[in-house]
Design an enzyme around this catalytic site. Sequence first.
Site, PDB file in Angstrom:
ATOM      1  N   THR A   1      62.509  71.921  23.678  1.00 46.21           N
ATOM      2  CA  THR A   1      61.057  72.109  23.798  1.00 46.21           C
ATOM      3  C   THR A   1      60.744  72.708  25.173  1.00 46.21           C
ATOM      4  O   THR A   1      61.546  72.582  26.106  1.00 46.21           O
ATOM      5  CB  THR A   1      60.318  70.768  23.613  1.00 46.21           C
TER       6      THR A   1
ATOM      7  N   VAL B   1      69.901  74.265  33.752  1.00 46.16           N
ATOM      8  CA  VAL B   1      70.017  75.059  34.986  1.00 46.16           C
ATOM      9  C   VAL B   1      70.967  76.221  34.720  1.00 46.16           C
ATOM     10  O   VAL B   1      72.105  76.009  34.307  1.00 46.16           O
ATOM     11  CB  VAL B   1      70.592  74.210  36.151  1.00 46.16           C
TER      12      VAL B   1
ATOM     13  N   GLY C   1      70.848  78.781  32.488  1.00 50.81           N
ATOM     14  CA  GLY C   1      71.061  79.323  31.145  1.00 50.81           C
ATOM     15  C   GLY C   1      72.511  79.132  30.731  1.00 50.81           C
ATOM     16  O   GLY C   1      72.998  78.003  30.638  1.00 50.81           O
TER      17      GLY C   1
ATOM     18  N   GLY D   1      60.092  89.968  28.939  1.00 50.14           N
ATOM     19  CA  GLY D   1      60.289  88.614  28.422  1.00 50.14           C
ATOM     20  C   GLY D   1      60.938  87.671  29.416  1.00 50.14           C
ATOM     21  O   GLY D   1      61.323  86.559  29.062  1.00 50.14           O
TER      22      GLY D   1
ATOM     23  N   GLU E   1      57.121  83.825  31.829  1.00 48.48           N
ATOM     24  CA  GLU E   1      56.330  83.155  30.799  1.00 48.48           C
ATOM     25  C   GLU E   1      54.946  83.815  30.743  1.00 48.48           C
ATOM     26  O   GLU E   1      54.560  84.551  31.655  1.00 48.48           O
ATOM     27  CB  GLU E   1      56.131  81.677  31.178  1.00 48.48           C
TER      28      GLU E   1
ATOM     29  N   ASP F   1      59.686  76.233  39.066  1.00 51.29           N
ATOM     30  CA  ASP F   1      60.859  76.278  38.185  1.00 51.29           C
ATOM     31  C   ASP F   1      62.140  76.129  39.026  1.00 51.29           C
ATOM     32  O   ASP F   1      63.040  75.356  38.673  1.00 51.29           O
ATOM     33  CB  ASP F   1      60.866  77.601  37.407  1.00 51.29           C
TER      34      ASP F   1
ATOM     35  N   LYS G   1      64.991  72.942  39.034  1.00 50.95           N
ATOM     36  CA  LYS G   1      66.439  73.176  38.897  1.00 50.95           C
ATOM     37  C   LYS G   1      67.187  72.665  40.131  1.00 50.95           C
ATOM     38  O   LYS G   1      68.306  72.142  40.022  1.00 50.95           O
ATOM     39  CB  LYS G   1      66.712  74.663  38.685  1.00 50.95           C
TER      40      LYS G   1
ATOM     41  N   GLY H   1      67.706  83.187  28.893  1.00 54.62           N
ATOM     42  CA  GLY H   1      67.960  83.929  27.653  1.00 54.62           C
ATOM     43  C   GLY H   1      68.306  82.974  26.528  1.00 54.62           C
ATOM     44  O   GLY H   1      68.966  81.954  26.751  1.00 54.62           O
TER      45      GLY H   1
HETATM   46  N1  HSE Z   1      61.657  81.342  33.538  1.00 56.53           N
HETATM   47  C1  HSE Z   1      62.983  80.953  33.879  1.00 56.53           C
HETATM   48  C2  HSE Z   1      63.594  81.994  34.823  1.00 56.53           C
HETATM   49  C3  HSE Z   1      63.806  80.820  32.612  1.00 56.53           C
HETATM   50  O1  HSE Z   1      62.970  83.050  35.021  1.00 56.53           O
HETATM   51  O2  HSE Z   1      64.648  81.765  35.395  1.00 56.53           O
HETATM   52  C4  HSE Z   1      64.932  79.853  32.654  1.00 56.53           C
HETATM   53  O3  HSE Z   1      64.636  78.578  33.123  1.00 56.53           O
END
Ligand code: HSE
Length: 337
Positions: free
Chosen positions: A94, A150, A152, A204, A207, A218, A222, A312
Amino acid sequence: MRLILLGLGVVGRAFLEQLKIERRDLYESYGINPSIVAVANSKARIYNPEGIDTGSLIRYKEERGTLEGHPDEVDMESAGLVREIDAEVLVDVTPSNLTNGEPSLSYLKAALISGKHVITSNKGPLAWEMPALLEMFRNKGLKLLFSGAVGGGTPFLRFVKKCLSGERILSIRGVINGTSNYILNRMEEGLSFRIALEEARRLGYAEADPSADIDGWDSAAKLVILSNWAMDLGVTMNDVRVKGIRNVEISKELLFKGKTIRLIASADDSDLKVQPEEIDKSDPLAVSDALNAVSFTAEISGRHTLVGKGAGGRETAAALIRDLVELKMYMRGEKPC
Ligand code: HSE
């Protein structure tokens, strides 16, 4: 292995697709035979104790734009579904709420109460309650795995825990937000912040509301996860000083001096911060595009930097599958590699 999947966005769909592609190998190499018995998103809960045909579920959502009205829809809340139904694993993909971790935090607690292992890519609960959650899951003999939270598909967490085991980690420095890294790279090429952000959105990376990316939250979430994991700091979001990239300018003079600016998340002892910093263009953290890079400084062996794709759908799905394999090995009493 009976699984509940919460979240059917880009990562959730990629996870289901990847499970299909890897099905044979997962069974032959690890004895994993996954059956998805429930799928839920914010709009609808789908449950079939015999296992859901996930291909037709995805088609249903694509054709109608919603899971609502599906023949296997049940009238339950997601937390109730996690608590009530018979399954071994909750997979939570989610969206992350970095303000308080909800509703994902409640899903994790529902899994804990009902004896289910958790694999999650959601940063929210870990950013706020990681030390307590890890202890509660450990005390119940359950696994809480979060490789995909953390980096991807890049295994930063596994690398520091498994490859540098036996050494104290003294500090962490990293570029752990792909969106802001992409924007800073485009600004180096002369684009304005606004245009670079629009481009990141179009591609993409960012967000719809990109403030968590560009304001540093963000990265902060992490960093909390990385430093609790690698340095056992017992910290939360409240312990991180955060500054984003909204007011950054990258001058020609700076570039001429062989320097650039990156949004650096760092943990040195218990000093945690996220801020734009000037670094040498030759620094391993001066990565291009939307890449992530993390340097761990270990007490004896020194600095190690891992670089890779930090976001991704398919990449994060690969991390979830990695966690599934680790979980299976744990269930069989084997040590994961
Ligand atoms: N929006 C995040 C980034 C995605 O740009 O790193 C992964 O957490």
